[in-house]
Write a protein that holds these residues in place. Structure first.
Motif, PDB file in Angstrom:
ATOM      1  N   GLY A   1       0.837  -1.197   0.000  1.00 43.19           N
ATOM      2  CA  GLY A   1       0.000   0.000   0.000  1.00 43.19           C
ATOM      3  C   GLY A   1       0.864   1.237   0.000  1.00 43.19           C
ATOM      4  N   ASP A   2       0.177   2.378   0.047  1.00 43.87           N
ATOM      5  CA  ASP A   2       0.921   3.633  -0.016  1.00 43.87           C
ATOM      6  C   ASP A   2       1.390   4.060   1.373  1.00 43.87           C
ATOM      7  N   GLN A   3       2.066   5.187   1.418  1.00 39.77           N
ATOM      8  CA  GLN A   3       2.671   5.643   2.666  1.00 39.77           C
ATOM      9  C   GLN A   3       1.612   6.027   3.698  1.00 39.77           C
ATOM     10  N   ALA A   4       0.507   6.560   3.297  1.00 35.01           N
ATOM     11  CA  ALA A   4      -0.555   6.962   4.219  1.00 35.01           C
ATOM     12  C   ALA A   4      -1.123   5.740   4.935  1.00 35.01           C
ATOM     13  N   ALA A   5      -1.303   4.630   4.200  1.00 30.70           N
ATOM     14  CA  ALA A   5      -1.827   3.404   4.807  1.00 30.70           C
ATOM     15  C   ALA A   5      -0.833   2.849   5.832  1.00 30.70           C
ATOM     16  N   LEU A   6       0.459   2.911   5.495  1.00 29.52           N
ATOM     17  CA  LEU A   6       1.485   2.440   6.431  1.00 29.52           C
ATOM     18  C   LEU A   6       1.543   3.317   7.682  1.00 29.52           C
ATOM     19  N   MET A   7       1.364   4.637   7.501  1.00 28.08           N
ATOM     20  CA  MET A   7       1.354   5.551   8.649  1.00 28.08           C
ATOM     21  C   MET A   7       0.164   5.231   9.563  1.00 28.08           C
ATOM     22  N   GLU A   8      -0.963   4.943   8.966  1.00 23.72           N
ATOM     23  CA  GLU A   8      -2.158   4.599   9.744  1.00 23.72           C
ATOM     24  C   GLU A   8      -1.932   3.288  10.509  1.00 23.72           C
ATOM     25  N   LEU A   9      -1.285   2.322   9.858  1.00 23.32           N
ATOM     26  CA  LEU A   9      -0.976   1.045  10.513  1.00 23.32           C
ATOM     27  C   LEU A   9      -0.030   1.267  11.703  1.00 23.32           C
ATOM     28  N   CYS A  10       0.965   2.136  11.521  1.00 22.30           N
ATOM     29  CA  CYS A  10       1.901   2.440  12.618  1.00 22.30           C
ATOM     30  C   CYS A  10       1.166   3.087  13.787  1.00 22.30           C
ATOM     31  N   LYS A  11       0.247   3.990  13.507  1.00 23.69           N
ATOM     32  CA  LYS A  11      -0.509   4.642  14.577  1.00 23.69           C
ATOM     33  C   LYS A  11      -1.338   3.620  15.348  1.00 23.69           C
ATOM     34  N   LYS A  12      -1.961   2.694  14.629  1.00 20.23           N
ATOM     35  CA  LYS A  12      -2.755   1.651  15.290  1.00 20.23           C
ATOM     36  C   LYS A  12      -1.872   0.774  16.179  1.00 20.23           C
ATOM     37  N   LEU A  13      -0.696   0.435  15.645  1.00 21.29           N
ATOM     38  CA  LEU A  13       0.226  -0.396  16.435  1.00 21.29           C
ATOM     39  C   LEU A  13       0.687   0.343  17.694  1.00 21.29           C
ATOM     40  N   HIS A  14       0.975   1.632  17.576  1.00 24.20           N
ATOM     41  CA  HIS A  14       1.398   2.408  18.743  1.00 24.20           C
ATOM     42  C   HIS A  14       0.274   2.500  19.778  1.00 24.20           C
ATOM     43  N   GLN A  15      -0.960   2.658  19.322  1.00 22.59           N
ATOM     44  CA  GLN A  15      -2.086   2.694  20.259  1.00 22.59           C
ATOM     45  C   GLN A  15      -2.243   1.353  20.980  1.00 22.59           C
ATOM     46  N   ALA A  16      -2.068   0.265  20.238  1.00 21.13           N
ATOM     47  CA  ALA A  16      -2.162  -1.063  20.852  1.00 21.13           C
ATOM     48  C   ALA A  16      -1.039  -1.265  21.872  1.00 21.13           C
ATOM     49  N   ILE A  17       0.156  -0.794  21.537  1.00 19.22           N
ATOM     50  CA  ILE A  17       1.297  -0.910  22.462  1.00 19.22           C
ATOM     51  C   ILE A  17       1.022  -0.104  23.736  1.00 19.22           C
ATOM     52  N   ASP A  18       0.454   1.103  23.577  1.00 16.96           N
ATOM     53  CA  ASP A  18       0.148   1.927  24.746  1.00 16.96           C
ATOM     54  C   ASP A  18      -0.865   1.241  25.660  1.00 16.96           C
ATOM     55  N   LYS A  19      -1.898   0.635  25.058  1.00 15.77           N
ATOM     56  CA  LYS A  19      -2.899  -0.075  25.860  1.00 15.77           C
ATOM     57  C   LYS A  19      -2.274  -1.248  26.619  1.00 15.77           C
ATOM     58  N   ILE A  20      -1.417  -1.974  25.929  1.00 14.05           N
ATOM     59  CA  ILE A  20      -0.770  -3.133  26.558  1.00 14.05           C
ATOM     60  C   ILE A  20       0.154  -2.678  27.685  1.00 14.05           C
ATOM     61  N   ASP A  21       0.895  -1.568  27.463  1.00 15.98           N
ATOM     62  CA  ASP A  21       1.770  -1.048  28.511  1.00 15.98           C
ATOM     63  C   ASP A  21       0.965  -0.600  29.727  1.00 15.98           C
ATOM     64  N   ASP A  22      -0.182   0.047  29.489  1.00 17.12           N
ATOM     65  CA  ASP A  22      -1.037   0.453  30.608  1.00 17.12           C
ATOM     66  C   ASP A  22      -1.507  -0.758  31.402  1.00 17.12           C
ATOM     67  N   ALA A  23      -1.930  -1.795  30.694  1.00 14.01           N
ATOM     68  CA  ALA A  23      -2.397  -3.009  31.375  1.00 14.01           C
ATOM     69  C   ALA A  23      -1.252  -3.667  32.157  1.00 14.01           C
ATOM     70  N   ARG A  24      -0.072  -3.681  31.559  1.00 15.48           N
ATOM     71  CA  ARG A  24       1.083  -4.274  32.237  1.00 15.48           C
ATOM     72  C   ARG A  24       1.431  -3.481  33.493  1.00 15.48           C
ATOM     73  N   TYR A  25       1.413  -2.153  33.387  1.00 19.00           N
ATOM     74  CA  TYR A  25       1.725  -1.309  34.540  1.00 19.00           C
ATOM     75  C   TYR A  25       0.712  -1.543  35.665  1.00 19.00           C
ATOM     76  N   ASP A  26      -0.574  -1.616  35.300  1.00 27.54           N
ATOM     77  CA  ASP A  26      -1.615  -1.864  36.308  1.00 27.54           C
ATOM     78  C   ASP A  26      -1.423  -3.218  36.973  1.00 27.54           C
ATOM     79  N   ALA A  27      -1.082  -4.217  36.178  1.00 32.28           N
ATOM     80  CA  ALA A  27      -0.874  -5.556  36.738  1.00 32.28           C
ATOM     81  C   ALA A  27       0.332  -5.564  37.675  1.00 32.28           C
ATOM     82  N   GLU A  28       1.410  -4.879  37.279  1.00 33.56           N
ATOM     83  CA  GLU A  28       2.598  -4.816  38.145  1.00 33.56           C
ATOM     84  C   GLU A  28       2.282  -4.099  39.451  1.00 33.56           C
ATOM     85  N   ALA A  29       1.514  -3.009  39.373  1.00 35.46           N
ATOM     86  CA  ALA A  29       1.154  -2.274  40.592  1.00 35.46           C
ATOM     87  C   ALA A  29       0.308  -3.150  41.515  1.00 35.46           C
TER      88      ALA A  29
END
Length: 172
Positions: free
Chosen positions: A53-81
């Motif tokens: 795909g084009d660069q815009a589609a890849l940028m959108e995919l990266c944003k989705k991946l970063h949002q998923a990583i943030d959610k997972i990090d939040d869950a991990r932090y809560d579990a550690e606490a």
């Protein structure tokens, strides 16, 4: 096994080595099973990304991946606490149990041993330590104080002198 028949050391060694070989093969199989389960989980939950795909589609995919990583990090932090909080609670409860039970002191046995023998037992035979405490003390000579004989005099005179002193302070 009955008490009459004892196993020879070579037989015992052979059986022990067989058990170790079987355990090693089980551990290898378990490692392979864990790796296969990990691969299956990754294939099911994390499909390979579509990088066409084009660069815009890849940028959108990266944003989705970063949002998923943030959610997972939040869950991990809560579990550690949560785990850390429960660990501290467990430690506090352990301390309370020890306080309630109390520390039982074992009955001490009377040992007849000199100080030199105790130090030698503690430090080992190499160290030569003597426990002659009297040798370390300073020699103190007692001085005889001579009391003046006039201080022993008449007690009535002494009281009169103090009364005169009291009058001096009261008048000023």
């Amino acid at each position: 096994m009955s008490e009459g028949k004892k196993m020879t050391s070579s037989r015992r060694h052979h059986l022990k080595s067989l058990m170790l070989q079987i355990a090693a093969s089980w551990i290898e199989q378990e490692k392979k099973d864990i790796a296969a389960a990990k691969e299956a989980y990754m294939a099911e939950n994390c499909p390979p990304p579509d990088l066409s795909g084009d660069q815009a589609a890849l940028m959108e995919l990266c944003k989705k991946l970063h949002q998923a990583i943030d959610k997972i990090d939040d869950a991990r932090y809560d579990a550690e606490a949560k785990v850390q909080k429960t660990d501290t609670e467990i430690e506090d409860l352990k301390l309370k149990v020890v306080e309630l039970a109390g520390v039982k002191k074992p009955a001490l046995k009377k040992v007849r041993m000199s100080a030199d023998a105790m130090l030698q037992a503690l430090l080992g035979g190499k160290h030569k330590v003597t426990m002659d405490l009297r040798a370390n003390l300073k020699q103190v000579k007692k001085e005889v104080k001579e009391e003046p004989t006039e201080a022993v005099g008449d007690w009535r005179k002494n009281i009169e002198d103090k009364a005169d002193r009291k009058k001096m302070f009261e008048t000023s």
